[in-house]
Design a protein around this motif. Structure first.
Motif, PDB file in Angstrom:
ATOM      1  N   ASP A 166       4.322  -6.855  18.329  1.00 10.33           N
ATOM      2  CA  ASP A 166       4.357  -5.388  18.205  1.00 10.33           C
ATOM      3  C   ASP A 166       4.824  -4.741  19.501  1.00 10.33           C
ATOM      4  OD1 ASP A 166       3.565  -5.241  15.552  1.00 10.33           O
ATOM      5  OD2 ASP A 166       1.429  -5.092  16.053  1.00 10.33           O
ATOM      6  N   TRP A 167       4.473  -5.350  20.635  1.00  2.84           N
ATOM      7  CA  TRP A 167       4.890  -4.794  21.921  1.00  2.84           C
ATOM      8  C   TRP A 167       6.408  -4.893  22.081  1.00  2.84           C
ATOM      9  CZ3 TRP A 167       3.115  -1.255  24.800  1.00  2.84           C
ATOM     10  CH2 TRP A 167       3.608  -1.058  26.093  1.00  2.84           C
ATOM     11  N   GLN A 168       6.990  -5.988  21.630  1.00  3.89           N
ATOM     12  CA  GLN A 168       8.445  -6.123  21.687  1.00  3.89           C
ATOM     13  C   GLN A 168       9.121  -5.073  20.800  1.00  3.89           C
ATOM     14  OE1 GLN A 168      10.033  -7.972  23.924  1.00  3.89           O
ATOM     15  NE2 GLN A 168       7.967  -8.451  24.605  1.00  3.89           N
ATOM     16  N   THR A 169       8.551  -4.835  19.630  1.00  2.00           N
ATOM     17  CA  THR A 169       9.068  -3.791  18.736  1.00  2.00           C
ATOM     18  C   THR A 169       8.961  -2.437  19.409  1.00  2.00           C
ATOM     19  OG1 THR A 169       8.387  -5.077  16.813  1.00  2.00           O
ATOM     20  CG2 THR A 169       8.807  -2.728  16.453  1.00  2.00           C
ATOM     21  N   TYR A 170       7.819  -2.180  20.024  1.00  2.00           N
ATOM     22  CA  TYR A 170       7.599  -0.912  20.723  1.00  2.00           C
ATOM     23  C   TYR A 170       8.624  -0.711  21.844  1.00  2.00           C
ATOM     24  CZ  TYR A 170       5.353   2.619  23.623  1.00  2.00           C
ATOM     25  OH  TYR A 170       5.107   3.736  24.380  1.00  2.00           O
ATOM     26  N   LYS A 171       8.880  -1.770  22.605  1.00  2.00           N
ATOM     27  CA  LYS A 171       9.845  -1.665  23.709  1.00  2.00           C
ATOM     28  C   LYS A 171      11.261  -1.407  23.203  1.00  2.00           C
ATOM     29  CE  LYS A 171       9.350  -4.548  27.185  1.00  2.00           C
ATOM     30  NZ  LYS A 171       9.048  -5.732  28.002  1.00  2.00           N
ATOM     31  N   LYS A 172      11.572  -1.844  21.995  1.00  2.00           N
ATOM     32  CA  LYS A 172      12.874  -1.530  21.407  1.00  2.00           C
ATOM     33  C   LYS A 172      12.924  -0.069  20.978  1.00  2.00           C
ATOM     34  CE  LYS A 172      13.871  -6.208  19.928  1.00  2.00           C
ATOM     35  NZ  LYS A 172      13.785  -7.177  18.856  1.00  2.00           N
ATOM     36  N   LEU A 173      11.805   0.455  20.488  1.00  4.54           N
ATOM     37  CA  LEU A 173      11.738   1.856  20.071  1.00  4.54           C
ATOM     38  C   LEU A 173      11.709   2.810  21.265  1.00  4.54           C
ATOM     39  CD1 LEU A 173       9.117   1.515  17.189  1.00  4.54           C
ATOM     40  CD2 LEU A 173      11.563   2.026  16.930  1.00  4.54           C
ATOM     41  N   VAL A 174      11.053   2.368  22.342  1.00  6.77           N
ATOM     42  CA  VAL A 174      10.955   3.164  23.573  1.00  6.77           C
ATOM     43  C   VAL A 174      11.466   2.277  24.709  1.00  6.77           C
ATOM     44  CG1 VAL A 174       9.445   4.543  25.043  1.00  6.77           C
ATOM     45  CG2 VAL A 174       8.920   4.308  22.601  1.00  6.77           C
ATOM     46  N   PRO A 175      12.798   2.212  24.879  1.00  6.28           N
ATOM     47  CA  PRO A 175      13.374   1.235  25.811  1.00  6.28           C
ATOM     48  C   PRO A 175      13.228   1.581  27.294  1.00  6.28           C
ATOM     49  CG  PRO A 175      15.110   2.520  24.776  1.00  6.28           C
ATOM     50  CD  PRO A 175      13.826   2.927  24.123  1.00  6.28           C
ATOM     51  N   TYR A 176      12.952   2.827  27.606  1.00 10.34           N
ATOM     52  CA  TYR A 176      12.909   3.211  29.017  1.00 10.34           C
ATOM     53  C   TYR A 176      11.481   3.201  29.536  1.00 10.34           C
ATOM     54  CZ  TYR A 176      17.624   4.424  27.898  1.00 10.34           C
ATOM     55  OH  TYR A 176      18.917   4.370  27.478  1.00 10.34           O
ATOM     56  N   ARG A 177      11.336   2.762  30.780  1.00  6.32           N
ATOM     57  CA  ARG A 177      10.020   2.653  31.373  1.00  6.32           C
ATOM     58  C   ARG A 177       9.596   3.946  32.065  1.00  6.32           C
ATOM     59  NH1 ARG A 177       7.626  -2.596  34.171  1.00  6.32           N
ATOM     60  NH2 ARG A 177       8.976  -3.427  32.606  1.00  6.32           N
ATOM     61  N   PHE A 178      10.461   4.516  32.883  1.00  7.20           N
ATOM     62  CA  PHE A 178      10.081   5.676  33.689  1.00  7.20           C
ATOM     63  C   PHE A 178      10.907   6.935  33.410  1.00  7.20           C
ATOM     64  CE2 PHE A 178       9.046   2.043  36.523  1.00  7.20           C
ATOM     65  CZ  PHE A 178       7.676   2.222  36.580  1.00  7.20           C
ATOM     66  N   ILE A 179      12.218   6.784  33.419  1.00  9.11           N
ATOM     67  CA  ILE A 179      13.116   7.932  33.296  1.00  9.11           C
ATOM     68  C   ILE A 179      13.978   7.774  32.055  1.00  9.11           C
ATOM     69  CG2 ILE A 179      14.948   9.265  34.425  1.00  9.11           C
ATOM     70  CD1 ILE A 179      13.914   8.069  37.108  1.00  9.11           C
ATOM     71  N   PRO A 180      13.826   8.690  31.103  1.00  5.07           N
ATOM     72  CA  PRO A 180      14.603   8.575  29.851  1.00  5.07           C
ATOM     73  C   PRO A 180      16.102   8.472  30.130  1.00  5.07           C
ATOM     74  CG  PRO A 180      12.983  10.356  29.712  1.00  5.07           C
ATOM     75  CD  PRO A 180      12.980   9.882  31.126  1.00  5.07           C
ATOM     76  N   GLY A 181      16.727   7.480  29.516  1.00  3.61           N
ATOM     77  CA  GLY A 181      18.158   7.284  29.655  1.00  3.61           C
ATOM     78  C   GLY A 181      18.603   6.574  30.921  1.00  3.61           C
ATOM     79  N   VAL A 182      17.658   6.277  31.822  1.00  2.00           N
ATOM     80  CA  VAL A 182      18.033   5.669  33.102  1.00  2.00           C
ATOM     81  C   VAL A 182      17.330   4.326  33.304  1.00  2.00           C
ATOM     82  CG1 VAL A 182      18.090   5.974  35.619  1.00  2.00           C
ATOM     83  CG2 VAL A 182      18.420   7.949  34.110  1.00  2.00           C
ATOM     84  N   VAL A 183      16.038   4.350  33.407  1.00  2.00           N
ATOM     85  CA  VAL A 183      15.272   3.117  33.704  1.00  2.00           C
ATOM     86  C   VAL A 183      13.927   3.138  33.004  1.00  2.00           C
ATOM     87  CG1 VAL A 183      14.228   3.989  35.832  1.00  2.00           C
ATOM     88  CG2 VAL A 183      14.512   1.552  35.537  1.00  2.00           C
TER      89      VAL A 183
END
Length: 183
Positions: A166-183
């Motif tokens: 589920d965490w891998q699925t979540y990371k695909k849905l929300v790919p950015y860690r800190f800054i949307p569209g950047v990192v």
């Protein structure tokens, strides 16, 4: 802020995961007083002579950081308390196999650690009031960036263990860690 937002703070990683051990005790009693006062000590002897424009821009940056930090943490706390509340019922989420819900829209749909971004922006603004003649007042922003990156890696590892695929699925849905569209 913490006095008015205590209910939100009680559900943060500091309290729920780290507990009150050496790291938190040392940090609160020694590290925090040292790092939070560096800029004030620096400004006693080094006035950057900023005008109203510069100070207004720094204040605006600080307010942006607070808006992101408080907005994200408040949204997460409200969702945890009552996901059916009109305030948060519109938010999308990933239902995990454990039975919990991971937010995939709102602040938390932009980045997995968007609250850290807001927190760091506020810390950077405290450093910016010192000007640019020395790196010493920027110690806090540098240290805090390292701390937040380390914490996010540690949290990512714990969430991987906790949620599995589920965490891998979540990371695909929300790919950015800190800054949307950047990192």
């Amino acid at each position: 802020d913490a006095q008015f937002q205590e209910q939100c703070i009680l559900s943060t990683m500091d309290i729920t995961t780290d507990g009150f051990g050496f790291m938190l005790a040392f940090g609160d009693l020694a590290w925090v007083p040292f790092t939070y006062s560096v800029q004030a000590k620096y400004l006693v002897k080094h006035d950057p002579q900023f005008g109203l424009l510069e100070l207004s821009l720094i204040l605006g940056l600080h307010m942006l950081g607070y808006f992101v930090f408080r907005g994200a943490n408040g949204q997460k706390d409200a969702f945890r308390r009552d996901p059916n509340s009109p305030r948060v019922s519109h938010l999308k989420f990933l239902q995990t196999k454990r039975g919990t819900k991971l937010l995939t829209s709102g602040w938390w749909g932009m980045a997995r650690k968007i609250n850290y971004t807001g927190d760091w922006i506020m810390g950077l603004s405290w450093c910016l009031v010192c000007g640019f003649e020395s790196i010493v007042p920027y110690y806090y922003a540098i240290y805090f960036a390292i701390l937040l990156v380390h914490r996010s890696i540690r949290d990512d590892h714990m969430c991987q263990e906790k949620y599995g695929e589920d965490w891998q699925t979540y990371k695909k849905l929300v790919p950015y860690r800190f800054i949307p569209g950047v990192v």
